[in-house]
Design a protein around this motif. Sequence first.
Motif, PDB file in Angstrom:
ATOM      1  N   GLY A 113      41.487  85.677  60.135  1.00  0.00           N
ATOM      2  CA  GLY A 113      41.196  84.380  59.533  1.00  0.00           C
ATOM      3  C   GLY A 113      39.773  84.202  59.054  1.00  0.00           C
ATOM      4  O   GLY A 113      39.117  83.207  59.391  1.00  0.00           O
ATOM      5  N   TYR A 149      39.875  81.196  56.808  1.00  0.00           N
ATOM      6  CA  TYR A 149      40.086  80.029  57.666  1.00  0.00           C
ATOM      7  C   TYR A 149      38.757  79.546  58.238  1.00  0.00           C
ATOM      8  O   TYR A 149      38.467  78.345  58.234  1.00  0.00           O
ATOM      9  CB  TYR A 149      41.055  80.405  58.785  1.00  0.00           C
ATOM     10  N   GLN A 160      40.844  72.774  63.400  1.00  0.00           N
ATOM     11  CA  GLN A 160      40.074  73.675  62.544  1.00  0.00           C
ATOM     12  C   GLN A 160      38.622  73.231  62.418  1.00  0.00           C
ATOM     13  O   GLN A 160      37.710  74.049  62.494  1.00  0.00           O
ATOM     14  CB  GLN A 160      40.717  73.766  61.156  1.00  0.00           C
TER      15      GLN A 160
END
Length: 868
Positions: free
Chosen positions: A31, A34, A92
């Motif tokens: 990720g 991300y 997140q």
Amino acid sequence: MSVSQPSLFDTRATRDDGFAPTLIRASAGTGKTYQLTARYMQILLAGAAPETILATTFTRKAAGEILSRVLISLAQAAIEPESGALDSLRKQVQREGLSSKKCAELLHEVLQQIHRLRICTLDSLFSQLARALPFEVAMPPGWRLTDEVEESWMRQSAVGDLIDSLRPSETETLIAMLGRGDHKRHVARQLVQLIEGVYGVSRGADQGVWDTLDVPRMPDSASMTRAAGQLRSASLPQKSVQKQLDLAADHLDARDFGPLAGQTLIKNLHRARREGDVVKYGRSKIPAELDPALDVLYRCVLVEVRALLRAQNHATGKVVSLYDHVIGSLKDSMAAFGFDDVASRLAAVFASVVPGAVVNRLDASIDHLLLDEFQDTSPVQWSVLRALAMLVTTDPTDDTEPMTAGRSFFCVGDTKQAIYGWRGGVAEIFDAVDREIPGVESLSQNESHRSSAVVLDTVTDAMQHLTRHPMADVENHDPASRDLYESRAIHQFAASFPTHTAAKDLPGYVRLETCRLPASDADRPTADQWSAQLAEDVGQRVASLQRRCPLGSVGVLTRTNAAASAMIEHLRRLEVDVSAEGGNPLVDSLAVRWILSALKSIEHPGDGRWALHVRHSPLASYLSNQDGELRDRLERDGIPETIARLAGPLMAISDDAECVRLEQLVELATLFPAIGRVRLRDFIEMVELKRVQRPRAAAVRVMTIHQSKGLEFDSVFLPELHKPMLGPSPQVVLERPDVAEPATGLSRSHDHQQWHLLTPRWQSAMGSSVQGRMTEAMCLLYVALTRAKHGLYLVMPPATKQDFASKTFASVLYHAWGCKEDPTRPGHTLFESGDRTWWQRLPSQPLPRPVEETQPIRLRFQPSNHPS
């Protein structure tokens, strides 16, 4: 009177605590994007104006993905908070109290100012910086960036101008020096190849760094004559040894030592002197009384080799310097520059200009810097980015103090995926960030959200046990031995490789196998026969998997573009729907090749090959006895309309795939004049070189491992594991004390069998180059293995020996996984792990909506079936 709503973004307001400078080493599938988008949204939520946040990456696709993720994450959290999107976004960005209303407001503000968002590629960023410094970078007004095709044209043109600028005697001398005394034909071709391999890594260096190889004095003539006599008079009983001594004596008398450089006797001399042992040839010992003569011989060979290499280096430096002047003048006159040109000029400017002064000329300040795929950064690029990084991490009034509030630095990448060393990427710059950015926090993430535990466990097992391969077990620690540096690279890569874990419970399967025996009357199939059988077996396995798992994506990853093209053709013969990543030149179409042959018959009327090809094509009736008319039409109507008219009759008889390629050819011709070159041969060359992607990506995609970086597939096939791990040596080797510093020495590559004849300084430099290439080879293998989500299929020809000690990826994996099966047995499984029928455990999904492949391209000239 309406009252305007206050903006979420206040360029004057900053957080008191700010964000710590962060460097994330993210393994494949963990990720990276991300994390970068998380930091981007955190900065937005902290109140920073979008135009003050600079996020850079290497491709437009990656930049678009970052922007898409930001917008989609905010939109889903605002519109569908009950779906879990809001909770995911809270996790997140690490904000538990984030509301859907806040997300909606932020999305609205971002969309209103989307034209000011600075999520871009490095070439876009560098172009902006260069245009903000027009006088400092000395770029002409209205300059533009070139593409790879135009760069090739300019390179050839500059080499032609360079040759024209030299007197014939100078050219002859220079070419002889470049070839270490050998005269070769095709001077222009040789110089183009040299420039392609040398110029990028040596530009800007002065002549002095090319002349750093020490060359001692040659023994005097009397010593050589005396040594020759001693070797001849030895009269050793071993005839093979005496024959070698007589040969050496002949070369001493002739004062011709170059041919001896690769001889076993010379290598044995080096080994004996290094180990303090007697000189041997085979099993025979050479008497110690011949040592003085042998020492003279060795010194003569050493001086000869070094002198030739130094002359070659000097000539290379001179050619690079002349070429730099010629190509610079050509590009200035055309106001067209490559990305490397812009980066080099900016690096020179940033070395002497305060970064803050540069930023002041931009539309907005740079307060937050986010760097993606940092392992692919080159030293020249880092010299520019470093200045920006220091700007956001240090006090502008005192660069020894840490950053002020309201600024931040974020960098993400993976040194294990550093596979672009051939284009200048240096993964060690990651360590430079650790050293140079004050207060940077270095983090690692190795939990994959892509692959199954089966795939990740086998990858970890392979990479952590690379040292099981025989080439890692080197007893000879001679700094002049290439094996030593290869072994070091393997040991270091294995020791630093982290254990990968899976974030999801996914089915998986890994298999290493040999292909079947080719049908052949010969006792031993040829290499071509093995390659054909390998393609046949891989093609059948791909087709079989597609029937069983029609919804799954398949990636077939090769080492070279040529192998990818051949694999595509083979899969199409098996009626597998397949496409290529990044596209292929349009010459993969037979109809396009017919048109190019017609053009070549005009460009080269004396070459009958092209006319013969046209006469056996559907264009024969249209072009019969019309060569002169076609030439006149080209001159009158131009390339685009002529191509469109030639494509017309072919479209009427072609299938959909061929029609798409013909339409793309017409489109390419339509855009061609904008490039600024109108010669017919230039257009032909562009068609043969420029990659054009087909409109639709198929479920099965074939590409090189380099092109697969950043992609993922349900299953991956690797059919070229049997090729050598290291390709051809680079043309130039650098000596650089630090990756962020200019080279202190440059030399042409030298045969590793003769490294012992070089100075310790250059033995180390040559060895470091090999060590770096071996590390990059390990990175390439890692990238290939980690593209698979579920199925990983590795197919190779049988080994020629049971010890399977070859320096290939197949051999490395065979030993790392501790395989016990016979590697010489055809059609045999050597290693497997996981569930063979992994696709049966996948959740059922609806068939994807097909994308129209034959969507018509709007053409400037619409061809008719029967042009007049």
